[in-house]
Scaffold this motif. Structure first.
Motif, PDB file in Angstrom:
ATOM      1  N   SER A 235       0.807  -1.206   0.000  1.00 54.01           N
ATOM      2  CA  SER A 235       0.000   0.000   0.000  1.00 54.01           C
ATOM      3  C   SER A 235       0.837   1.251   0.000  1.00 54.01           C
ATOM      4  O   SER A 235       0.364   2.318  -0.347  1.00 54.01           O
ATOM      5  N   ALA A 236       2.081   1.171   0.396  1.00 57.09           N
ATOM      6  CA  ALA A 236       2.937   2.345   0.448  1.00 57.09           C
ATOM      7  C   ALA A 236       4.324   1.992  -0.027  1.00 57.09           C
ATOM      8  O   ALA A 236       4.752   0.858   0.018  1.00 57.09           O
ATOM      9  N   ALA A 237       5.042   2.990  -0.508  1.00 55.22           N
ATOM     10  CA  ALA A 237       6.401   2.762  -0.978  1.00 55.22           C
ATOM     11  C   ALA A 237       7.298   2.402   0.200  1.00 55.22           C
ATOM     12  O   ALA A 237       7.080   2.852   1.318  1.00 55.22           O
ATOM     13  N   PRO A 238       8.316   1.588  -0.009  1.00 54.70           N
ATOM     14  CA  PRO A 238       9.200   1.198   1.072  1.00 54.70           C
ATOM     15  C   PRO A 238      10.044   2.377   1.521  1.00 54.70           C
ATOM     16  O   PRO A 238      10.242   3.331   0.796  1.00 54.70           O
ATOM     17  N   SER A 239      10.548   2.272   2.727  1.00 53.41           N
ATOM     18  CA  SER A 239      11.383   3.343   3.246  1.00 53.41           C
ATOM     19  C   SER A 239      12.708   3.386   2.522  1.00 53.41           C
ATOM     20  O   SER A 239      13.126   2.429   1.877  1.00 53.41           O
ATOM     21  N   LYS A 240      13.366   4.536   2.656  1.00 53.52           N
ATOM     22  CA  LYS A 240      14.668   4.695   2.027  1.00 53.52           C
ATOM     23  C   LYS A 240      15.664   3.691   2.583  1.00 53.52           C
ATOM     24  O   LYS A 240      16.468   3.116   1.846  1.00 53.52           O
ATOM     25  N   HIS A 241      15.587   3.439   3.901  1.00 54.06           N
ATOM     26  CA  HIS A 241      16.519   2.486   4.515  1.00 54.06           C
ATOM     27  C   HIS A 241      16.289   1.077   3.986  1.00 54.06           C
ATOM     28  O   HIS A 241      17.234   0.324   3.779  1.00 54.06           O
ATOM     29  N   LEU A 242      15.029   0.711   3.769  1.00 51.81           N
ATOM     30  CA  LEU A 242      14.743  -0.611   3.229  1.00 51.81           C
ATOM     31  C   LEU A 242      15.269  -0.734   1.800  1.00 51.81           C
ATOM     32  O   LEU A 242      15.757  -1.793   1.390  1.00 51.81           O
ATOM     33  N   GLY A 243      15.185   0.364   1.038  1.00 53.09           N
ATOM     34  CA  GLY A 243      15.734   0.351  -0.311  1.00 53.09           C
ATOM     35  C   GLY A 243      17.232   0.121  -0.310  1.00 53.09           C
ATOM     36  O   GLY A 243      17.762  -0.653  -1.107  1.00 53.09           O
ATOM     37  N   TRP A 244      17.928   0.799   0.601  1.00 48.11           N
ATOM     38  CA  TRP A 244      19.380   0.595   0.701  1.00 48.11           C
ATOM     39  C   TRP A 244      19.707  -0.828   1.133  1.00 48.11           C
ATOM     40  O   TRP A 244      20.668  -1.434   0.652  1.00 48.11           O
ATOM     41  N   LEU A 245      18.922  -1.377   2.066  1.00 54.19           N
ATOM     42  CA  LEU A 245      19.143  -2.760   2.492  1.00 54.19           C
ATOM     43  C   LEU A 245      18.999  -3.715   1.321  1.00 54.19           C
ATOM     44  O   LEU A 245      19.802  -4.645   1.152  1.00 54.19           O
ATOM     45  N   PHE A 246      17.990  -3.486   0.481  1.00 54.80           N
ATOM     46  CA  PHE A 246      17.759  -4.335  -0.679  1.00 54.80           C
ATOM     47  C   PHE A 246      18.953  -4.247  -1.635  1.00 54.80           C
ATOM     48  O   PHE A 246      19.416  -5.264  -2.163  1.00 54.80           O
ATOM     49  N   ALA A 247      19.466  -3.045  -1.868  1.00 52.99           N
ATOM     50  CA  ALA A 247      20.609  -2.876  -2.763  1.00 52.99           C
ATOM     51  C   ALA A 247      21.845  -3.588  -2.218  1.00 52.99           C
ATOM     52  O   ALA A 247      22.584  -4.260  -2.955  1.00 52.99           O
ATOM     53  N   VAL A 248      22.085  -3.460  -0.908  1.00 51.10           N
ATOM     54  CA  VAL A 248      23.226  -4.145  -0.288  1.00 51.10           C
ATOM     55  C   VAL A 248      23.051  -5.660  -0.372  1.00 51.10           C
ATOM     56  O   VAL A 248      24.014  -6.398  -0.623  1.00 51.10           O
TER      57      VAL A 248
END
Length: 438
Positions: free
Chosen positions: A34-47
């Motif tokens: 329902s909502a976009a993921p947080s910026k921190h979660l995006g960085w975790l995914f990239a790592v």
């Protein structure tokens, strides 16, 4: 950093990403939060993606430097040792074909997480193997994990980073190259520091696999993907064999993989036969891998900004032709130049990964294209190292094998030029009835 829209997007190298109102039936399942993921979660995914990529080659490149010790320790005959060098391409091809079907059932993130578990378990357990058969089976388990991750990481990049395909493929390729180079360079000294037992030298790489697995577990929990078949509907598949672009990508992938595996397997021997000492020949091999680390990050970014990637296909092929010619005519004359040129030529790998991400409109299309191109491509690459060794055995010199490699770059360039054109497989891989009604 990551952006995950509620509706799947269509990426185009010219027009960017645009919303798609209906998800095609062939697509791999995607999450719809329902909502976009947080910026921190995006960085975790990239790592997490970088960590997974780092673990996709040590299972292979850590074994090569210790192969003689492994053979002696397990009583492995030369025929089986030769088979072991062909197992990676065979597993990458066969298990890669199964990845889209698995992703449709449980989601690509779950499959990649399971793949990392297989890599970790296989690498660790094979270091305790008491016989050749068990060692080969556990190596195949680890390679199966590598195969499905090979196919599906570009899929999750296409889905969750639709506007950053180039940078994320670059990060993925750079991490993969770094893992390849590190395992090749430090496995022998690391084994020595651990007492000289090859079992410790191979098993220690399971630690990095476990670390990557720990990073993927929170990604798996937060994304909460579900397989499409959970709802009882079996999605239709693209008739991908009708796509000329898909076949061109598969052949391009297979030919570049042929050159890469020949270089990894035979380059030190080529230099040693030319009078270069073993230590220097090993460093020269490492240079061909290290050169790919920065280039693997920059090249996908540059390639994704263009409508097609034909310029890069030609430049990399010419680098390879020059490098192989130098190795054939004067291997000890300018060895550092030759390995730089060959290393640049092997950067066709991140280029073809980028093209796979750009030649399909949806994550489902990327999944099928990635499985097809890598599966067929790795099967194409299997005879290459064996044939090169046979030519060397018959002729007793490296002039003809290296000439053959240079010659292979011509069809590689031709297939690459076709694959690099700004087209989508969804427009080519259609059934005749669909083409009539369109």
């Amino acid at each position: 950093m990551a952006h995950m829209p509620a509706a799947e997007t269509t990426a185009s190298p010219r027009n960017g990403a645009r919303p798609q109102t209906e998800r095609p039936a062939d697509s791999v399942p995607s999450a719809a939060p329902s909502a976009a993921p947080s910026k921190h979660l995006g960085w975790l995914f990239a790592v997490a993606i970088a960590a997974a990529a780092f673990n996709l080659r040590p299972v292979v490149t850590s074994l090569g430097p210790l192969l003689d010790q492994v053979r002696a320790g397990l009583g492995m005959n030369p025929t089986l040792a030769g088979l072991l060098t062909a197992v990676p391409s065979l597993c990458f091809g066969l298990f890669g074909f199964a990845a889209p079907s698995m992703a449709r059932r449980i989601g690509p993130i779950a499959v990649i997480t399971a793949g990392l578990a297989a890599i970790t378990a296989g690498v660790l357990a094979r270091s305790f193997a008491g016989g050749t058969a068990v060692f080969l089976l556990l190596t195949a388990l680890a390679l199966a994990g590598v195969a499905v991750s090979n196919v599906l990481i570009p899929v999750v990049i296409k889905r969750y980073f639709p506007e950053k395909v180039g940078p994320m493929i670059g990060l993925y390729s750079m991490a993969l190259s770094a893992g390849t180079a590190l395992a090749a360079a430090v496995t022998v000294p690391l084994t020595s520091s651990l007492g000289g037992d090859w079992r410790y030298g191979l098993g220690v790489w399971a630690g990095l696999g476990a670390l990557a697995l720990l990073l993927w577990l929170p990604v798996l929990i937060t994304r909460r993907e579900r397989g499409e078949r959970a709802g009882g509907a079996a999605p239709a598949r693209l008739p991908i064999t009708r796509s000329r672009t898909a076949w061109a990508l598969a052949c391009f992938f297979g030919l570049q993989a042929t050159g890469a595996y020949v270089v990894m397997g035979w380059l030190p021997k080529i230099f040693q036969d030319a009078g270069v000492d073993k230590g220097t020949s090993g460093v020269l091999l490492a240079v061909t891998m290290v050169i790919g680390v920065p280039v693997s990050y920059v090249l996908p970014n540059l390639a994704a900004r263009r409508g097609d990637q034909r310029l890069f296909v030609v430049v990399l092929a010419l680098c390879g032709i020059a490098g192989y010619a130098g190795l054939a005519l004067a291997p000890a004359g300018a060895p550092w130049l030759w390995v730089v040129l060959v290393g640049l030529s092997n950067c066709a790998f991140p280029l073809v990964l980028t093209m796979i991400g750009l030649r399909a409109r949806t994550a489902g299309g990327v999944a099928q294209l990635s499985a097809f191109a890598q599966g067929v491509g790795y099967l194409i690459s299997i005879p290459g190292p064996i044939l090169i060794g046979r030519i060397y055995q018959v002729t007793g010199e490296w002039y003809w094998p290296l000439g053959f490699l240079a010659l292979l770059l011509v069809p590689q360039m031709l297939f690459g030029l076709r694959a690099a054109m700004a087209r989508h497989i969804e427009d080519e891989a259609v059934r005749p009835a669909e083409r009539v009604t369109a």
